[in-house]
Design a protein around this motif. Structure first.
Motif, PDB file in Angstrom:
ATOM      1  N   ASN A  92       0.842  -1.193   0.000  1.00  0.00           N
ATOM      2  CA  ASN A  92       0.000   0.000   0.000  1.00  0.00           C
ATOM      3  C   ASN A  92       0.875   1.240   0.000  1.00  0.00           C
ATOM      4  OD1 ASN A  92      -2.847  -0.857   0.250  1.00  0.00           O
ATOM      5  ND2 ASN A  92      -2.131  -1.837   2.122  1.00  0.00           N
ATOM      6  N   LYS A 145      -3.683   4.070   7.537  1.00  0.00           N
ATOM      7  CA  LYS A 145      -5.111   3.805   7.757  1.00  0.00           C
ATOM      8  C   LYS A 145      -5.333   2.357   8.173  1.00  0.00           C
ATOM      9  CE  LYS A 145      -7.188   7.152   4.618  1.00  0.00           C
ATOM     10  NZ  LYS A 145      -7.843   7.312   3.315  1.00  0.00           N
ATOM     11  N   ASN A 146      -4.618   1.430   7.550  1.00  0.00           N
ATOM     12  CA  ASN A 146      -4.760   0.013   7.899  1.00  0.00           C
ATOM     13  C   ASN A 146      -4.322  -0.235   9.341  1.00  0.00           C
ATOM     14  OD1 ASN A 146      -5.753  -0.610   5.382  1.00  0.00           O
ATOM     15  ND2 ASN A 146      -3.814  -1.368   4.590  1.00  0.00           N
ATOM     16  N   GLU A 172      -2.439   4.798   3.027  1.00  0.00           N
ATOM     17  CA  GLU A 172      -3.257   3.590   3.203  1.00  0.00           C
ATOM     18  C   GLU A 172      -2.655   2.682   4.263  1.00  0.00           C
ATOM     19  OE1 GLU A 172      -6.299   2.540   2.002  1.00  0.00           O
ATOM     20  OE2 GLU A 172      -6.394   4.649   1.404  1.00  0.00           O
TER      21      GLU A 172
END
Length: 142
Positions: free
Chosen positions: A32, A39-40, A36
């Motif tokens: 990613n 965010k994960n 991202e």
């Protein structure tokens, strides 16, 4: 009889996370971009890895695969060499592990750990590059 302090009790990490003295680490196998990846981590109650000591860097390096790069929670959002950790802890120039010559470009605003010729270090990179990542959370004390 009073209970022991929390750091002397039982502690644990989620399944498939690696435990250290104070933290739990998750090595993501997904590729990613930096945003991202963060965010994960946040979705798991964690954040991208923050390295505050050489011992932590050395511990992490033992569980990484040399053929990959891994995003950490260090970035320079404005491109002004004002590096910031995602957890707001201070960026300490004396505790850094940059590869020689890094950071080298103002528009490379995110950081990953990678191995160059068998030596691990930090590399600044374009935040849109896709890499694996390392999440970190505090251990849970029971």
């Amino acid at each position: 009889m009073k209970p022991p302090p929390p750091w002397k009790g039982w502690s644990c990490c989620p399944e498939n996370w690696v435990m250290s003295n104070t933290s739990c680490y998750f090595i993501s196998s997904e590729l990613n971009n930096w945003t991202e990846s963060e965010k994960n981590c946040a979705g798991m109650g964690a954040h991208l890895l923050v390295i505050n000591a050489e011992e932590e860097q050395l511990l992490i390096l033992q569980i990484l695969e040399r053929e990959f790069a891994y995003y950490v929670g260090l970035s320079d959002p404005k491109g002004t060499c004002q590096w910031q950790w995602v957890d707001q802890s201070p960026y300490n120039r004396s505790i850094t592990f940059w590869h020689p010559g890094e950071p080298n470009k103002h528009d490379e605003r995110c950081v990953f750990i990678n191995s160059r010729k068998g030596i691990w270090g930090w590399n600044d990179a374009f935040c849109v590059e896709t890499q694996k990542s390392i999440c970190e959370m505090m251990k849970t004390y029971l």
